[in-house]
Design an enzyme around this catalytic site. Structure first.
Site, PDB file in Angstrom:
ATOM      1  N   LYS A 207      10.740   1.595  -1.763  1.00  0.00           N
ATOM      2  CA  LYS A 207       9.771   0.943  -0.730  1.00  0.00           C
ATOM      3  C   LYS A 207       9.012  -0.123  -1.476  1.00  0.00           C
ATOM      4  O   LYS A 207       8.900  -0.208  -2.728  1.00  0.00           O
ATOM      5  CB  LYS A 207       8.598   1.843  -0.261  1.00  0.00           C
ATOM      6  CG  LYS A 207       7.546   1.156   0.737  1.00  0.00           C
ATOM      7  CD  LYS A 207       6.308   2.171   1.203  1.00  0.00           C
ATOM      8  CE  LYS A 207       5.379   1.561   1.961  1.00  0.00           C
ATOM      9  NZ  LYS A 207       4.200   2.419   2.336  1.00  0.00           N
TER      10      LYS A 207
ATOM     11  N   SER B 215       3.530   3.021   7.237  1.00  0.00           N
ATOM     12  CA  SER B 215       4.092   1.792   6.726  1.00  0.00           C
ATOM     13  C   SER B 215       5.438   1.962   6.025  1.00  0.00           C
ATOM     14  O   SER B 215       6.302   1.007   6.025  1.00  0.00           O
ATOM     15  CB  SER B 215       2.969   1.292   5.905  1.00  0.00           C
ATOM     16  OG  SER B 215       2.835   2.253   4.695  1.00  0.00           O
TER      17      SER B 215
ATOM     18  N   SER C   5       1.579   7.337   5.981  1.00  0.00           N
ATOM     19  CA  SER C   5       2.910   6.450   6.019  1.00  0.00           C
ATOM     20  C   SER C   5       4.193   6.736   5.468  1.00  0.00           C
ATOM     21  O   SER C   5       5.238   6.416   5.349  1.00  0.00           O
ATOM     22  CB  SER C   5       2.470   5.189   5.121  1.00  0.00           C
ATOM     23  OG  SER C   5       1.873   4.415   5.855  1.00  0.00           O
TER      24      SER C   5
HETATM   25  N1  GLN Z   1      -1.053   4.120   9.367  1.00  0.00           N
HETATM   26  C1  GLN Z   1      -2.231   4.149   8.326  1.00  0.00           C
HETATM   27  C2  GLN Z   1      -2.623   2.856   8.042  1.00  0.00           C
HETATM   28  O1  GLN Z   1      -2.452   1.942   8.743  1.00  0.00           O
HETATM   29  C3  GLN Z   1      -1.754   4.753   7.147  1.00  0.00           C
HETATM   30  C4  GLN Z   1      -0.920   3.717   6.187  1.00  0.00           C
HETATM   31  C5  GLN Z   1      -0.608   4.573   4.909  1.00  0.00           C
HETATM   32  O2  GLN Z   1      -0.477   5.851   4.818  1.00  0.00           O
HETATM   33  N2  GLN Z   1      -0.215   3.492   4.009  1.00  0.00           N
HETATM   34  O3  GLN Z   1      -3.463   2.826   7.080  1.00  0.00           O
END
Ligand code: GLN
Length: 488
Positions: free
Chosen positions: A79, A154, A178
């Protein structure tokens, strides 16, 4: 070689048995990436030079008949919030479009010394903020299982490469879901380790008290094999824990007879898609058949988790992202006359709308006069949520829930409605706030053929039980419909 069926174990075995060389494998993967990825958009950067150099090292060791390291020749993707020395690392942000880190993240160094080959860097929501990958500063990712849909976020790119077969395993990060949510949307396995299990050194921070790095793979065993290499104390990250690292893969396939599995009532109420409910209930049934005792439990502060998470995470993000000022990293606005104008214009041009929204929200939550009402209050509720888990784990060994309320949604469906997007995290954020490990494993498909994920949560540092439980669900599904790797 059938790239789409390769697992960590089968790749290593094939290289050890000289069925193909690591260099030939890298050739085949890059050919597939060039052919398939333009339509999916999962890769942001390809690290060819680094991949071939590593492949040659592995081929030399194999050629000399020396013992191979545990991940020898396994092609992985990383990532783009995780630093790779000399390989562009953007965090999905235009602000870092030209940033080449001067060092490797600890996880990257550990995986490479274990023989893994880094094919490239994967697309993600900007600074890991999002649930659909549509907040990438570059382009969205399409879900390989249905290209009209999002892959989740994400870590959307890291889940998509596994589903598309353009990498064998990958790294994601999970702050509020994420890893688990995109794993669920793409029908792959994703593991969020306990906070402190894996070093965060070299991770571009979003919310430091919540961020964790974890693996994606086709199988639970692959996730276990990756974690074994990644986990453990690192003197460069003071929050990494001095807890011994077990041979996680040895737990995969061990019997689960007598394990107590908690099923929280709060996770099966309003808003849960009927097909998701029935697939997850089917998974729970398989656990019962395997000898687990199913115990109804309550996690009573679940309803407060979304506001709590979005206060803590944005507060920490507003502080972490202050470092992107046009001086130290990435782009700098041109034609500016004063220092303040340089800061302002660099940040205005570099950050996307969601990142700006969160910086504003987090700065507000931390400001004098509002700190007690928002940030401090959120920290207190975080403690209550953690206590819910402590109480539950006094009675059960693991907890099973749906990973997400619905299967993957369409591109654009929630893009203009941040609150609807935030609610997609409802089942993942509580574990993030408590710092416990969580796994998403495929447990079925919707009538439209979309993957459905089941989440397994465990006690702090008890990834072994989480993996054991997840494997039972995976194994039951593999018996019903063989869609994932061939060694389950
Ligand atoms: N979807 C969550 C957010 O937007 C989690 C993001 C993540 O785990 N990096 O913060």
């Amino acid at each position: 070689m059938d790239l789409e069926c390769l697992t960590v174990e089968s790749t290593r075995t094939a290289i050890a048995e000289k069925q193909f060389t690591a260099s030939a494998l890298v050739d085949s993967f890059y050919e597939k990436v060039r052919h398939d990825d333009p339509d999916i958009g999962a890769y942001l950067t390809i690290s060819e030079e680094r991949a071939y150099a590593q492949a040659e090292r592995i081929d030399k060791v194999a050629g000399e008949g020396n013992p191979l390291p545990p991940l020898a020749g396994v092609p992985i993707a990383v990532k783009d919030v995780i630093s790779t020395k000399g390989v562009r690392t953007t965090a999905g942000s235009k602000l870092l479009a030209n940033y080449d880190p001067p060092y490797d993240a600890t996880v990257v160094a550990r995986l490479e010394s274990a023989g893994a080959i880094i094919l490239g860097k994967t697309n993600c929501d900007e600074f890991a903020m999002g649930s659909s990958n549509e907040n990438s500063g570059f382009h969205p990712v399409r879900n390989p299982r249905d290209r009209t849909r999002v892959p989740g976020g994400s870590s959307g790119g890291s889940a998509a490469v596994i589903a598309a077969g353009t990498a064998v395993a990958s790294l994601g990060t999970d702050t509020g879901g994420s890893i688990r949510q995109p794993a669920s949307f793409c029908g792959v396995v994703g593991l969020m380790p306990t906070y402190g299990r894996v070093s965060r050194y070299g991770l571009i921070a979003f919310a430091s008290s919540l961020d964790k790095i974890g693996p994606f793979g086709k199988t639970v065993k692959d996730a276990a094999l990756m974690l074994e290499v990644m986990a453990g104390r690192d003197s460069k990250d003071s929050t990494s824990a001095e807890v011994p690292v077990p041979a996680y893969a040895d737990f995969v396939g061990q019997p689960v007879t007598g394990l107590r599995i908690g099923v929280p009532t709060e996770y099966f109420g309003e808003g849960l898609d009927a097909e998701v409910r029935s697939a997850v209930e089917g998974g729970i049934q398989k656990l019962a058949e395997a000898g687990c005792e199913i115990v109804p439990i309550s996690l009573k502060h679940t309803a407060y988790a979304i506001p709590t998470y979005y206060l803590v995470a944005t507060a920490e993000a507003s502080s972490n992202l202050a470092r992107f000022d046009g001086v130290r990293y990435g782009i700098r606005a041109k034609g500016v006359k004063t220092l303040a104008e340089m800061y302002r214009r660099t940040r205005d041009e570099g950050f996307g709308a969601e990142v700006k929204r969160r910086i504003i929200l987090g700065t507000y939550a931390l400001s004098a006069g509002y700190y007690d009402a928002y940030y401090l209050k959120a920290q207190k509720v975080r403690t209550l949520i953690t206590r819910d888990y402590d109480e539950a784990f006094a009675k059960v060994d693991a907890i099973v829930t749906p990973t997400t309320p619905t299967p993957a949604f369409h591109l654009g469906e929630k893009a203009d409605d941040p609150l609807a997007m935030y609610l997609a995290d409802i089942f993942t954020v509580t574990a993030s706030l408590a710092g416990i490990p969580g796994l998403s494993v495929p447990c079925g498909k919707s009538s439209e053929g979309l993957p459905i994920g089941l989440q397994v949560l465990g006690k702090h540092f008890d990834e072994a039980t989480v993996l054991r439980v997840g494997h039972v669900v995976e194994h039951a599904l593999a018996g019903a419909q063989r869609t994932v790797g061939d060694d389950v």
